[in-house]
Design a protein around this motif. Structure first.
Motif, PDB file in Angstrom:
ATOM      1  N   HIS A  74      -2.931  13.005   0.757  1.00 19.41           N
ATOM      2  CA  HIS A  74      -2.555  11.606   1.003  1.00 19.41           C
ATOM      3  C   HIS A  74      -3.027  11.150   2.375  1.00 19.41           C
ATOM      4  N   GLN A  75      -2.970  12.010   3.356  1.00 21.20           N
ATOM      5  CA  GLN A  75      -3.420  11.644   4.699  1.00 21.20           C
ATOM      6  C   GLN A  75      -4.913  11.305   4.714  1.00 21.20           C
ATOM      7  N   LYS A  76      -5.711  12.027   3.947  1.00 23.09           N
ATOM      8  CA  LYS A  76      -7.149  11.711   3.850  1.00 23.09           C
ATOM      9  C   LYS A  76      -7.358  10.356   3.168  1.00 23.09           C
ATOM     10  N   ILE A  77      -6.542  10.062   2.169  1.00 20.51           N
ATOM     11  CA  ILE A  77      -6.625   8.772   1.480  1.00 20.51           C
ATOM     12  C   ILE A  77      -6.265   7.647   2.448  1.00 20.51           C
ATOM     13  N   ILE A  78      -5.207   7.840   3.218  1.00 22.65           N
ATOM     14  CA  ILE A  78      -4.795   6.826   4.199  1.00 22.65           C
ATOM     15  C   ILE A  78      -5.915   6.569   5.206  1.00 22.65           C
ATOM     16  N   GLU A  79      -6.553   7.622   5.651  1.00 26.57           N
ATOM     17  CA  GLU A  79      -7.656   7.488   6.605  1.00 26.57           C
ATOM     18  C   GLU A  79      -8.768   6.604   6.014  1.00 26.57           C
ATOM     19  N   TYR A  80      -9.118   6.866   4.761  1.00 26.90           N
ATOM     20  CA  TYR A  80     -10.144   6.057   4.105  1.00 26.90           C
ATOM     21  C   TYR A  80      -9.677   4.607   3.948  1.00 26.90           C
ATOM     22  N   ILE A  81      -8.487   4.415   3.400  1.00 33.70           N
ATOM     23  CA  ILE A  81      -7.979   3.054   3.153  1.00 33.70           C
ATOM     24  C   ILE A  81      -7.891   2.270   4.454  1.00 33.70           C
ATOM     25  N   ASN A  82      -7.451   2.898   5.527  1.00 33.04           N
ATOM     26  CA  ASN A  82      -7.383   2.207   6.817  1.00 33.04           C
ATOM     27  C   ASN A  82      -8.761   1.738   7.283  1.00 33.04           C
ATOM     28  N   SER A  83      -9.805   2.424   6.861  1.00 35.52           N
ATOM     29  CA  SER A  83     -11.152   2.040   7.281  1.00 35.52           C
ATOM     30  C   SER A  83     -11.726   0.887   6.450  1.00 35.52           C
ATOM     31  N   VAL A  84     -11.160   0.612   5.275  1.00 36.56           N
ATOM     32  CA  VAL A  84     -11.719  -0.427   4.398  1.00 36.56           C
ATOM     33  C   VAL A  84     -10.778  -1.595   4.134  1.00 36.56           C
ATOM     34  N   LYS A  85      -9.531  -1.477   4.536  1.00 39.82           N
ATOM     35  CA  LYS A  85      -8.566  -2.531   4.206  1.00 39.82           C
ATOM     36  C   LYS A  85      -8.565  -3.641   5.257  1.00 39.82           C
ATOM     37  N   GLU A  86      -8.198  -4.812   4.778  1.00 43.16           N
ATOM     38  CA  GLU A  86      -7.881  -5.921   5.669  1.00 43.16           C
ATOM     39  C   GLU A  86      -6.403  -5.848   6.010  1.00 43.16           C
ATOM     40  N   VAL A  87      -5.584  -5.641   4.978  1.00 41.82           N
ATOM     41  CA  VAL A  87      -4.136  -5.556   5.147  1.00 41.82           C
ATOM     42  C   VAL A  87      -3.544  -4.835   3.942  1.00 41.82           C
ATOM     43  N   SER A  88      -2.385  -4.231   4.141  1.00 45.52           N
ATOM     44  CA  SER A  88      -1.659  -3.631   3.020  1.00 45.52           C
ATOM     45  C   SER A  88      -0.165  -3.796   3.254  1.00 45.52           C
ATOM     46  N   TYR A  89       0.566  -3.828   2.156  1.00 50.59           N
ATOM     47  CA  TYR A  89       2.025  -3.925   2.190  1.00 50.59           C
ATOM     48  C   TYR A  89       2.591  -2.922   1.202  1.00 50.59           C
ATOM     49  N   ALA A  90       3.778  -2.412   1.524  1.00 51.85           N
ATOM     50  CA  ALA A  90       4.417  -1.440   0.645  1.00 51.85           C
ATOM     51  C   ALA A  90       5.879  -1.789   0.428  1.00 51.85           C
ATOM     52  N   VAL A  91       6.375  -1.401  -0.734  1.00 55.99           N
ATOM     53  CA  VAL A  91       7.788  -1.516  -1.072  1.00 55.99           C
ATOM     54  C   VAL A  91       8.196  -0.204  -1.729  1.00 55.99           C
ATOM     55  N   ASP A  92       9.342   0.322  -1.313  1.00 60.44           N
ATOM     56  CA  ASP A  92       9.906   1.537  -1.901  1.00 60.44           C
ATOM     57  C   ASP A  92      11.330   1.211  -2.359  1.00 60.44           C
ATOM     58  N   TYR A  93      11.634   1.543  -3.613  1.00 56.66           N
ATOM     59  CA  TYR A  93      12.969   1.236  -4.108  1.00 56.66           C
ATOM     60  C   TYR A  93      13.417   2.270  -5.132  1.00 56.66           C
ATOM     61  N   GLU A  94      14.742   2.361  -5.302  1.00 54.89           N
ATOM     62  CA  GLU A  94      15.312   3.294  -6.272  1.00 54.89           C
ATOM     63  C   GLU A  94      15.308   2.688  -7.654  1.00 54.89           C
ATOM     64  N   ILE A  95      15.010   3.540  -8.634  1.00 54.80           N
ATOM     65  CA  ILE A  95      15.068   3.094 -10.033  1.00 54.80           C
ATOM     66  C   ILE A  95      16.065   3.936 -10.781  1.00 54.80           C
TER      67      ILE A  95
END
Length: 95
Positions: A74-95
């Protein structure tokens, strides 16, 4: 169960860039044991207010979410996404 949703808007919104970023995100599938499910979708409307990619993941517990966040794959994915993204948002919730 915890649902983790991320919306990503890319700097380069070309179809090729979207496909590459989606493929990179999909490459996590089956490599992080805490992920019970993983879905990656590219936006089909392509409107001005649209985000380009949505990631939806499911984990069992908050501890599993934390383990996923720091997992080397996941850390490698984050590194890549940070290099190509303009912006990102996240939501975490219980189901």
């Amino acid at each position: 169960m915890i649902k983790h949703i991320v919306f990503i808007k890319l700097q380069n919104r070309s179809p090729e860039s979207l496909a590459e970023a989606a493929d990179v995100l999909r490459s996590m599938d089956g490599k992080i044991e805490q992920l019970k499910s993983l879905e990656i979708g590219a936006d089909i409307l392509r409107s001005e207010r649209s985000y380009d990619i949505a990631l939806t993941a499911t984990v069992e517990t908050l501890d599993d979410l934390q383990a996923y966040q720091i997992h080397p794959v996941h850390q490698k994915i984050i590194e890549y996404i940070n290099s190509v993204k303009e912006v990102s948002y996240a939501v975490d919730y219980e189901i």
